[in-house]
Design a protein around this motif. Structure first.
Motif, PDB file in Angstrom:
ATOM      1  N   UNK A 149     -24.109 -22.707  27.909  1.00 25.34           N
ATOM      2  CA  UNK A 149     -25.604 -22.589  28.384  1.00 25.34           C
ATOM      3  C   UNK A 149     -25.625 -21.423  28.031  1.00 25.34           C
ATOM      4  N   UNK A 150     -27.729 -21.442  26.997  1.00 24.32           N
ATOM      5  CA  UNK A 150     -27.769 -20.270  26.621  1.00 24.32           C
ATOM      6  C   UNK A 150     -28.682 -19.377  27.293  1.00 24.32           C
ATOM      7  N   UNK A 151     -29.126 -18.159  28.033  1.00 20.89           N
ATOM      8  CA  UNK A 151     -29.818 -17.579  28.804  1.00 20.89           C
ATOM      9  C   UNK A 151     -30.547 -16.396  28.154  1.00 20.89           C
ATOM     10  N   UNK A 152     -31.774 -16.223  28.168  1.00 22.50           N
ATOM     11  CA  UNK A 152     -33.062 -15.201  27.882  1.00 22.50           C
ATOM     12  C   UNK A 152     -33.156 -14.630  29.298  1.00 22.50           C
ATOM     13  N   UNK A 153     -33.461 -13.522  29.177  1.00 26.82           N
ATOM     14  CA  UNK A 153     -33.575 -12.781  30.169  1.00 26.82           C
ATOM     15  C   UNK A 153     -34.383 -11.086  29.485  1.00 26.82           C
ATOM     16  N   UNK A 154     -35.881 -10.954  30.536  1.00 26.76           N
ATOM     17  CA  UNK A 154     -36.518  -9.897  30.102  1.00 26.76           C
ATOM     18  C   UNK A 154     -36.119  -8.526  31.078  1.00 26.76           C
ATOM     19  N   UNK A 155     -36.238  -7.146  30.277  1.00 23.36           N
ATOM     20  CA  UNK A 155     -35.866  -6.108  31.404  1.00 23.36           C
ATOM     21  C   UNK A 155     -36.782  -6.054  32.717  1.00 23.36           C
ATOM     22  N   UNK A 156     -37.448  -5.601  33.343  1.00 22.07           N
ATOM     23  CA  UNK A 156     -37.799  -4.621  34.063  1.00 22.07           C
ATOM     24  C   UNK A 156     -38.724  -3.400  33.730  1.00 22.07           C
TER      25      UNK A 156
END
Lengths: 113, 115
Positions: A85-92
């Protein structure tokens, strides 16, 4: 509120069949984007950080790119061991909130031999 | 160098019971985080600690408490477990700096079932 959407939810490929995963985001200002890989029963493993539109990073068969609205994870000639599973995320935003990652729901990649 | 370690790996609780999930990192990171991962919901931040001595709420803090015991250790406590807290819990750490955000490193997870 930051929002991250990944597509497709699941992707099945034959070994050697190249493709791309999409991560689109809505943020108040681009502060960077992370890609992670997660194998079943394990924690996410860091792959890439992209900080500005136009940036690209590569690792083996993976290449991540970033625009002002989305990021792509290109997989070239995948092998069964790329299944994950490939996840992306953005910082606050701002100060200590940088660490408050907002994740997409992930794309489950299956590569058949 | 073990990275981020979590204990226990698996736990089954009855509704109303309490427990503490333990997390430790040996990378000398200043920031630590607790996430939960549920099917269809992705990873969601519960609490985080930007530096030793500070903690702050994330997206889903209700029903949880945390303690940053020292620079290495960050624990998550469920005071009265509910079935809605059935999930996989991940701890993470990084060196978050004023100049930017650095990649977080995750532990192997704790699989919690509340019946």
């Amino acid at each position: 509120e930051d929002q991250v959407t990944q597509s497709p939810e699941a992707l099945r490929l034959q070994e050697g069949e190249s493709s791309s995963l999409n991560c689109s985001y809505t943020v108040s200002g681009l502060r960077g984007l992370f890609w992670y890989r997660q194998d079943p029963g394990k924690g996410p493993e860091f792959l890439f950080t992209l900080y500005s539109a136009g940036e690209e990073k590569e690792k083996e068969r993976l290449k991540a790119t970033l625009t002002k609205k989305e990021s792509f994870l290109h997989i070239t000639a995948p092998k069964p061991e790329d299944s994950a599973t490939y996840l992306c995320a953005v910082p606050g935003a701002g100060g200590t909130s940088y660490g408050k990652l907002t994740f997409g729901q992930g794309t489950i990649l299956t590569v058949h031999p | 160098n073990a990275g981020v370690t979590q204990t226990p790996k698996f736990q089954v609780l009855k509704t109303g019971q309490s427990m503490t999930l333990q997390c430790a990192q040996d990378m000398n990171h200043n920031s630590m985080y607790w996430y939960r991962q549920d099917p269809g919901m992705g990873l969601r931040l519960i609490y985080y600690s930007a530096s030793e001595g500070t903690t702050d709420k994330g997206e889903v803090p209700n029903g949880y408490n945390v303690s940053r015991l020292n620079k290495r250790e960050f624990s998550l406590r469920l005071e009265s477990a509910a079935p809605s807290q059935t999930s996989v819990y991940f701890c993470a750490s990084n060196n978050q700096g004023a100049s930017g955000n650095y990649e977080q490193y995750f532990g192997p997870g704790t699989r919690l079932t509340v019946t």
